[in-house]
Design a protein around this motif. Structure first.
Motif, mmCIF file in Angstrom:
data_model
loop_
_atom_site.group_PDB
_atom_site.id
_atom_site.type_symbol
_atom_site.label_atom_id
_atom_site.label_comp_id
_atom_site.label_asym_id
_atom_site.label_seq_id
_atom_site.Cartn_x
_atom_site.Cartn_y
_atom_site.Cartn_z
ATOM 1 N N ASP A 3 42.419 -26.256 -12.113
ATOM 2 C CA ASP A 3 43.792 -26.005 -12.716
ATOM 3 C C ASP A 3 44.544 -24.764 -12.112
ATOM 4 N N GLN A 4 43.906 -24.441 -11.103
ATOM 5 C CA GLN A 4 44.466 -23.127 -10.367
ATOM 6 C C GLN A 4 46.090 -23.028 -10.168
ATOM 7 N N GLU A 5 46.747 -24.119 -9.799
ATOM 8 C CA GLU A 5 48.021 -23.955 -9.618
ATOM 9 C C GLU A 5 48.771 -23.760 -10.984
ATOM 10 N N GLY A 6 48.566 -24.516 -12.121
ATOM 11 C CA GLY A 6 49.114 -24.202 -13.146
ATOM 12 C C GLY A 6 48.929 -23.109 -13.772
ATOM 13 N N ASP A 7 47.456 -22.655 -13.605
ATOM 14 C CA ASP A 7 47.069 -21.318 -14.317
ATOM 15 C C ASP A 7 47.812 -20.164 -13.614
ATOM 16 N N ARG A 8 47.954 -20.117 -12.237
ATOM 17 C CA ARG A 8 48.651 -19.106 -11.574
ATOM 18 C C ARG A 8 50.290 -19.202 -11.882
ATOM 19 N N CYS A 15 33.532 -28.164 -1.026
ATOM 20 C CA CYS A 15 34.537 -29.106 -1.301
ATOM 21 C C CYS A 15 35.718 -28.525 -1.857
ATOM 22 N N LYS A 16 36.834 -27.961 -1.338
ATOM 23 C CA LYS A 16 37.456 -26.896 -2.196
ATOM 24 C C LYS A 16 38.982 -27.570 -2.339
ATOM 25 N N THR A 17 39.381 -28.839 -1.970
ATOM 26 C CA THR A 17 40.752 -29.393 -2.596
ATOM 27 C C THR A 17 40.990 -29.503 -3.987
ATOM 28 N N THR A 18 42.186 -29.524 -4.376
ATOM 29 C CA THR A 18 42.339 -30.077 -5.820
ATOM 30 C C THR A 18 41.611 -31.186 -6.400
ATOM 31 N N LEU A 35 36.609 -33.896 -9.253
ATOM 32 C CA LEU A 35 35.389 -34.648 -8.994
ATOM 33 C C LEU A 35 34.064 -33.617 -9.400
ATOM 34 N N SER A 36 34.152 -32.625 -8.849
ATOM 35 C CA SER A 36 33.053 -31.510 -9.104
ATOM 36 C C SER A 36 33.041 -31.307 -10.513
ATOM 37 N N CYS A 37 34.245 -31.003 -11.336
ATOM 38 C CA CYS A 37 34.165 -30.925 -12.473
ATOM 39 C C CYS A 37 33.428 -31.679 -13.452
ATOM 40 N N GLN A 38 33.929 -33.037 -12.924
ATOM 41 C CA GLN A 38 33.179 -34.132 -13.713
ATOM 42 C C GLN A 38 31.617 -34.296 -13.503
#
Length: 278
Positions: free
Chosen positions: A190-195, A253-256, A261-264
């Protein structure tokens, strides 16, 4: 619109407020309660799920009325930006859920009511008083809130709804520490929206340390829990290996899309940790 259509739409709207948290909150908290209590009767399982869902609905509605514009950018499928409910009606729902949660909890025991009241106060602090705007208070408040969910659900599941067994209490305390130190797993995606709204989550404030914290934290907690609960060697190795691989994925793995998927996968790891803690 007929009464049936209105009722169906209303139920679907309530479902939309919570469906993204079925894997991250409802399932792991339910499993935690059923294993920790242990379950007094199968009928109690319905009460456990209902209580968790009701309080999750309360928290999510309170969270989503704070900044619908952010949801429009980050999570457009949520009920308010998707047009299933107006902001005004959502605010009414948010505050009407406070007495509903408290009264429902009071029917179980004073201790369950206390857990519900704690969730209510933490929800107020997290949303209206903007504890979510900084990574430290966000992680801490969420960890405490999650523990209240676990405590209330475990009380309802058990034979004596006025007290937690010592092992259950220890499991709740460990869960606070674990969740407060790994919650940033949910913030990478969620970095884009949080930023855009000035929210200082750990991945935004400290990008590299945030990813290192996942790489180190998940296997560390896994090792700690396998020792505390004296798991057998096979389960310990499997548990630690899975957590380590999830932590490694956050590092490389650092793309949105990868972070989603990492969060899942983290949610699965979190469920395993909840079961292990219990």
């Amino acid at each position: 619109m007929s009464a049936l259509d209105f009722g169906s739409k209303s139920l679907f709207t309530l479902y939309l407020f919570t469906h993204n948290d079925i894997l991250t909150t409802i399932i792991p908290t339910t499993l935690f309660a059923l294993v920790s209590a242990p379950l007094y009767s199968p009928y109690r399982c319905v009460h456990v799920v209902w209580w968790i869902w009701l309080h999750l609905l309360h928290f999510n509605v309170a969270n989503q009325v704070i900044d619908p514009a952010e949801d429009g950018r980050n999570k457009a499928s949520r009920p308010i930006p998707a047009g299933y409910i107006s902001l005004r009606d959502a605010v009414y729902l948010r505050w009407s859920l406070v007495p509903i949660c408290l009264v429902s909890s009071a029917f179980y025991s004073i201790q369950v009511l206390s857990a519900s009241l704690a969730i209510t106060l933490l929800t107020l602090w997290y949303n209206e008083f903007k504890a979510h705007s900084h990574w430290f208070s966000k992680n801490l408040m969420t960890g405490l809130g999650y523990a209240c969910f676990q405590a209330g659900a475990t009380l309802i599941a058990g034979r004596d709804m006025s007290r937690l067994e010592p092992n259950a209490l220890l499991a709740v305390l460990l869960s606070i520490a674990m969740f407060a130190t790994t919650l940033q797993a949910q913030d990478f995606k969620d970095q884009e929206g949080d930023r855009s709204i000035g929210r200082r989550t750990l991945p935004i404030a400290h990008p590299s340390p945030a990813r290192v914290s996942m790489f180190v934290g998940l296997p560390m907690w896994s090792i700690c829990l396998t020792q505390v609960w004296r798991m057998d060697a096979y389960c310990s190795v499997t548990f630690v290996l899975y957590s380590g691989l999830v932590g490694l994925r956050f590092m490389v793995c650092k793309t949105t899309q990868a972070d989603r998927l990492s969060c899942q996968l983290y949610s699965v790891s979190h469920t395993l940790i909840c079961l292990t803690s219990a």
